[in-house]
Design a protein around this motif. Sequence first.
Motif, mmCIF file in Angstrom:
data_model
loop_
_atom_site.group_PDB
_atom_site.id
_atom_site.type_symbol
_atom_site.label_atom_id
_atom_site.label_comp_id
_atom_site.label_asym_id
_atom_site.label_seq_id
_atom_site.Cartn_x
_atom_site.Cartn_y
_atom_site.Cartn_z
ATOM 1 N N GLN A 55 3.953 5.726 -4.597
ATOM 2 C CA GLN A 55 4.753 4.797 -5.392
ATOM 3 C C GLN A 55 5.632 5.588 -6.357
ATOM 4 O O GLN A 55 5.150 6.468 -7.052
ATOM 5 C CB GLN A 55 3.830 3.860 -6.174
ATOM 6 C CG GLN A 55 4.524 2.731 -6.892
ATOM 7 C CD GLN A 55 3.525 1.836 -7.599
ATOM 8 O OE1 GLN A 55 3.095 2.107 -8.719
ATOM 9 N NE2 GLN A 55 3.116 0.761 -6.932
ATOM 10 N N SER A 56 6.922 5.273 -6.370
ATOM 11 C CA SER A 56 7.850 5.948 -7.286
ATOM 12 C C SER A 56 8.134 5.038 -8.477
ATOM 13 O O SER A 56 7.983 3.808 -8.387
ATOM 14 C CB SER A 56 9.147 6.310 -6.571
ATOM 15 O OG SER A 56 9.729 5.170 -5.965
ATOM 16 N N VAL A 159 11.348 8.364 -3.589
ATOM 17 C CA VAL A 159 10.888 7.232 -2.808
ATOM 18 C C VAL A 159 10.560 7.644 -1.372
ATOM 19 O O VAL A 159 9.649 7.080 -0.746
ATOM 20 C CB VAL A 159 11.951 6.097 -2.805
ATOM 21 C CG1 VAL A 159 13.192 6.498 -2.031
ATOM 22 C CG2 VAL A 159 11.371 4.809 -2.236
ATOM 23 N N PHE A 160 11.234 8.662 -0.850
ATOM 24 C CA PHE A 160 11.038 9.037 0.554
ATOM 25 C C PHE A 160 9.714 9.753 0.806
ATOM 26 O O PHE A 160 8.954 9.338 1.694
ATOM 27 C CB PHE A 160 12.232 9.855 1.041
ATOM 28 C CG PHE A 160 13.511 9.058 1.085
ATOM 29 C CD1 PHE A 160 13.718 8.102 2.067
ATOM 30 C CD2 PHE A 160 14.479 9.236 0.111
ATOM 31 C CE1 PHE A 160 14.876 7.346 2.100
ATOM 32 C CE2 PHE A 160 15.654 8.490 0.134
ATOM 33 C CZ PHE A 160 15.846 7.535 1.133
ATOM 34 N N PRO A 161 9.361 10.815 0.053
ATOM 35 C CA PRO A 161 8.026 11.391 0.274
ATOM 36 C C PRO A 161 6.907 10.421 -0.094
ATOM 37 O O PRO A 161 5.840 10.440 0.531
ATOM 38 C CB PRO A 161 8.020 12.628 -0.634
ATOM 39 C CG PRO A 161 9.099 12.404 -1.628
ATOM 40 C CD PRO A 161 10.143 11.605 -0.919
ATOM 41 N N ASN A 183 5.122 -3.336 -9.154
ATOM 42 C CA ASN A 183 5.941 -2.383 -8.406
ATOM 43 C C ASN A 183 5.427 -2.301 -6.973
ATOM 44 O O ASN A 183 4.217 -2.223 -6.741
ATOM 45 C CB ASN A 183 5.870 -0.996 -9.060
ATOM 46 C CG ASN A 183 6.853 -0.015 -8.474
ATOM 47 O OD1 ASN A 183 7.703 -0.379 -7.667
ATOM 48 N ND2 ASN A 183 6.748 1.239 -8.881
ATOM 49 N N TYR A 184 6.325 -2.329 -5.999
ATOM 50 C CA TYR A 184 5.948 -2.127 -4.607
ATOM 51 C C TYR A 184 5.661 -0.646 -4.367
ATOM 52 O O TYR A 184 6.183 0.225 -5.062
ATOM 53 C CB TYR A 184 7.092 -2.535 -3.673
ATOM 54 C CG TYR A 184 7.461 -3.994 -3.723
ATOM 55 C CD1 TYR A 184 6.517 -4.978 -3.487
ATOM 56 C CD2 TYR A 184 8.776 -4.378 -3.980
ATOM 57 C CE1 TYR A 184 6.860 -6.316 -3.515
ATOM 58 C CE2 TYR A 184 9.135 -5.717 -4.008
ATOM 59 C CZ TYR A 184 8.171 -6.682 -3.782
ATOM 60 O OH TYR A 184 8.527 -7.995 -3.811
ATOM 61 N N ASN A 185 4.832 -0.367 -3.355
ATOM 62 C CA ASN A 185 4.750 1.028 -2.951
ATOM 63 C C ASN A 185 6.063 1.391 -2.247
ATOM 64 O O ASN A 185 6.842 0.522 -1.859
ATOM 65 C CB ASN A 185 3.510 1.305 -2.093
ATOM 66 C CG ASN A 185 3.576 0.661 -0.709
ATOM 67 O OD1 ASN A 185 4.530 0.859 0.055
ATOM 68 N ND2 ASN A 185 2.553 -0.113 -0.367
ATOM 69 N N SER A 186 6.315 2.675 -2.099
ATOM 70 C CA SER A 186 7.636 3.126 -1.647
ATOM 71 C C SER A 186 7.956 2.700 -0.223
ATOM 72 O O SER A 186 9.122 2.455 0.107
ATOM 73 C CB SER A 186 7.730 4.650 -1.777
ATOM 74 O OG SER A 186 7.689 5.036 -3.130
ATOM 75 N N LEU A 187 6.942 2.595 0.628
ATOM 76 C CA LEU A 187 7.188 2.147 1.992
ATOM 77 C C LEU A 187 7.609 0.680 2.000
ATOM 78 O O LEU A 187 8.516 0.283 2.743
ATOM 79 C CB LEU A 187 5.941 2.347 2.861
ATOM 80 C CG LEU A 187 6.117 2.079 4.353
ATOM 81 C CD1 LEU A 187 7.166 3.014 4.948
ATOM 82 C CD2 LEU A 187 4.779 2.241 5.082
ATOM 83 N N GLN A 188 6.961 -0.126 1.173
ATOM 84 C CA GLN A 188 7.374 -1.522 1.039
ATOM 85 C C GLN A 188 8.807 -1.618 0.519
ATOM 86 O O GLN A 188 9.606 -2.413 1.027
ATOM 87 C CB GLN A 188 6.432 -2.254 0.072
ATOM 88 C CG GLN A 188 5.045 -2.521 0.608
ATOM 89 C CD GLN A 188 4.161 -3.151 -0.454
ATOM 90 O OE1 GLN A 188 4.129 -2.707 -1.605
ATOM 91 N NE2 GLN A 188 3.441 -4.190 -0.088
ATOM 92 N N GLN A 189 9.111 -0.819 -0.483
ATOM 93 C CA GLN A 189 10.445 -0.868 -1.076
ATOM 94 C C GLN A 189 11.516 -0.553 -0.035
ATOM 95 O O GLN A 189 12.528 -1.262 0.073
ATOM 96 C CB GLN A 189 10.546 0.111 -2.240
ATOM 97 C CG GLN A 189 11.871 0.027 -2.990
ATOM 98 C CD GLN A 189 11.960 1.006 -4.146
ATOM 99 O OE1 GLN A 189 11.423 2.122 -4.069
ATOM 100 N NE2 GLN A 189 12.609 0.604 -5.222
ATOM 101 N N LEU A 190 11.303 0.488 0.753
ATOM 102 C CA LEU A 190 12.275 0.836 1.788
ATOM 103 C C LEU A 190 12.363 -0.239 2.859
ATOM 104 O O LEU A 190 13.453 -0.531 3.368
ATOM 105 C CB LEU A 190 11.904 2.181 2.428
ATOM 106 C CG LEU A 190 12.107 3.420 1.565
ATOM 107 C CD1 LEU A 190 11.658 4.668 2.313
ATOM 108 C CD2 LEU A 190 13.567 3.560 1.134
ATOM 109 N N ALA A 191 11.219 -0.846 3.208
ATOM 110 C CA ALA A 191 11.222 -1.897 4.218
ATOM 111 C C ALA A 191 11.998 -3.116 3.738
ATOM 112 O O ALA A 191 12.826 -3.683 4.472
ATOM 113 C CB ALA A 191 9.785 -2.290 4.570
#
Length: 311
Positions: A55-56, A159-161, A183-191
């Motif tokens: 999470q970023s 956010v990518f790593p 806050n969403y985790n970064s994979l959720q955010q990108l999705a």
Amino acid sequence: MSSPWSSLRVSPATRKKLLWVLPSAVAVLTLVVFAARIFRDSATGQAFLTDFPGQSELPAGAPTGFPAWLNFQHFLNAFFIVLIVRTGWLVRTTQRPAAYWMRKNTGLIRTKKAPTKISIHLWLHLSLDALWTLNGVIFIVLLFITGQWMRLVPTTWAVFPNAVSSALQYASLNWPLENGWVNYNSLQQLAYFTIVFIAAPLAILTGLRMSAIWPQPSSTASKVFPLELARAIHFPVMLFFVLFVIMHVTLVLTTGALRNLNHMYATNSGESWLGFGIFAGTLMLTVAAWILAKPVFLQPLASLGGKVTRQ
């Protein structure tokens, strides 16, 4: 007159090939889980998870929680997407539609070109597309007015790593902690960013290119964006939406269902059954619309804006 959509129908041979998708997917997922657990238990994997927990940080001033308008928009988006996928699939697979629709060449939409006759499934598909697009425009405007965009749009390269870290945790079946209210985790955010700002515009643009309202083939716009390219993009985008919905619903129900449903439907972060009750009601409404999306029920509605015929 044939429609550009008619060439998108799925042949029986293609349908048979799709039967291999499920067992192949299960085999691949098994290998992915095995590899992810091995890497996660290694010293390198442990160090990576420590450096990037999944999470970023959000920008300063990012809002917490979900307002009522977002909950309502979430329902409308889900409702429209389910029906758009259903009608899109019917357009591709129905060989002989039970009814056709032709718009009335009168009033504000009078044109010199004769109206095109389309299947009633395509009429419903395009009508739903228009409503979904309108809802999407309102959604985007409200995102930026209220600051909710900061929860969806990546603002740091970290956010990518962190997304890779989240994917590793999911794949190893030791899932990251969920705190979507903050806050969403970064994979959720990108999705979510991909769905809202890439997949949805692609679906709308390619759908417009395949519709009768697009400029004539001789126009510059048609030459820059060929019909064949739109066809090649539109169906994979639909499959992406289907995959996203399946994964999204699975994770919602397996990472704290009551809390997640309250986030999405009841504007709170508690664990009451309120969100589940609202979700169940919207699900029944969606199922009812799915069942009623048949020519016999659509004809009276379609007749308001055009002529419905059997041939």
